[in-house]
Scaffold this motif. Structure first.
Motif, PDB file in Angstrom:
ATOM      1  N   ASN A  48       4.463  11.154  -3.792  1.00 60.33           N
ATOM      2  CA  ASN A  48       5.851  10.718  -3.939  1.00 60.33           C
ATOM      3  C   ASN A  48       6.184   9.516  -3.049  1.00 60.33           C
ATOM      4  N   GLY A  49       5.154   8.906  -2.461  1.00 62.31           N
ATOM      5  CA  GLY A  49       5.337   7.673  -1.707  1.00 62.31           C
ATOM      6  C   GLY A  49       5.937   7.834  -0.330  1.00 62.31           C
ATOM      7  N   ARG A  50       5.960   9.059   0.202  1.00 59.65           N
ATOM      8  CA  ARG A  50       6.517   9.288   1.532  1.00 59.65           C
ATOM      9  C   ARG A  50       5.463   9.217   2.625  1.00 59.65           C
ATOM     10  N   ALA A  51       4.199   9.219   2.247  1.00 58.26           N
ATOM     11  CA  ALA A  51       3.092   9.131   3.203  1.00 58.26           C
ATOM     12  C   ALA A  51       2.066   8.142   2.679  1.00 58.26           C
ATOM     13  N   ALA A  52       1.412   7.460   3.595  1.00 57.72           N
ATOM     14  CA  ALA A  52       0.384   6.491   3.219  1.00 57.72           C
ATOM     15  C   ALA A  52      -0.912   7.211   2.852  1.00 57.72           C
ATOM     16  N   LEU A  53      -1.691   6.568   2.025  1.00 57.63           N
ATOM     17  CA  LEU A  53      -3.010   7.083   1.657  1.00 57.63           C
ATOM     18  C   LEU A  53      -3.976   6.859   2.813  1.00 57.63           C
ATOM     19  N   SER A  54      -4.650   7.911   3.239  1.00 56.55           N
ATOM     20  CA  SER A  54      -5.668   7.790   4.287  1.00 56.55           C
ATOM     21  C   SER A  54      -7.029   7.576   3.640  1.00 56.55           C
ATOM     22  N   ALA A  55      -7.969   7.101   4.426  1.00 60.15           N
ATOM     23  CA  ALA A  55      -9.327   6.894   3.920  1.00 60.15           C
ATOM     24  C   ALA A  55      -9.941   8.220   3.466  1.00 60.15           C
ATOM     25  N   ASP A  56      -9.712   9.290   4.226  1.00 58.85           N
ATOM     26  CA  ASP A  56     -10.243  10.603   3.842  1.00 58.85           C
ATOM     27  C   ASP A  56      -9.693  11.064   2.497  1.00 58.85           C
TER      28      ASP A  56
END
Length: 99
Positions: A48-56
């Protein structure tokens, strides 16, 4: 001179994953969280765009759906840079030159 990407092209990776991958495959957030070994809240915040995508997390999506983690990380980086560019004129930084 660097090429500036129009902000409309800078899509949050999680929002793209939600519409183009997760919903397209008919996978629920609960099933995705269970499969990835993360909380439902973490998946929901990402999609929902509230957190950034991490590499993991990008690697998890690569394993589950075949979309390259590197592509997802570039998408996330473009989004973050576009958001920063929205207020770059408020940054007070002098140019440093060699002595």
């Amino acid at each position: 001179m660097a090429i500036k990407v129009h902000p409309s092209f800078a899509i949050h990776a999680g929002e793209w994953l939600k519409t183009e991958i997760v919903e397209a495959h008919g996978v629920s957030i609960n099933r995705l969280a269970e499969t990835f070994g993360v909380s439902r809240q973490a998946i929901s915040a990402l999609l929902n765009g509230r957190a950034a995508l991490s590499a993991d997390m990008a690697i998890r999506f690569e394993y589950a759906f075949g979309v390259k983690a590197e592509t997802l990380m570039r998408m996330q980086a473009r989004h973050e840079l576009a958001k920063a560019r929205e207020h770059e004129n408020m940054l007070a930084v002098e140019r440093l030159v060699a002595a």
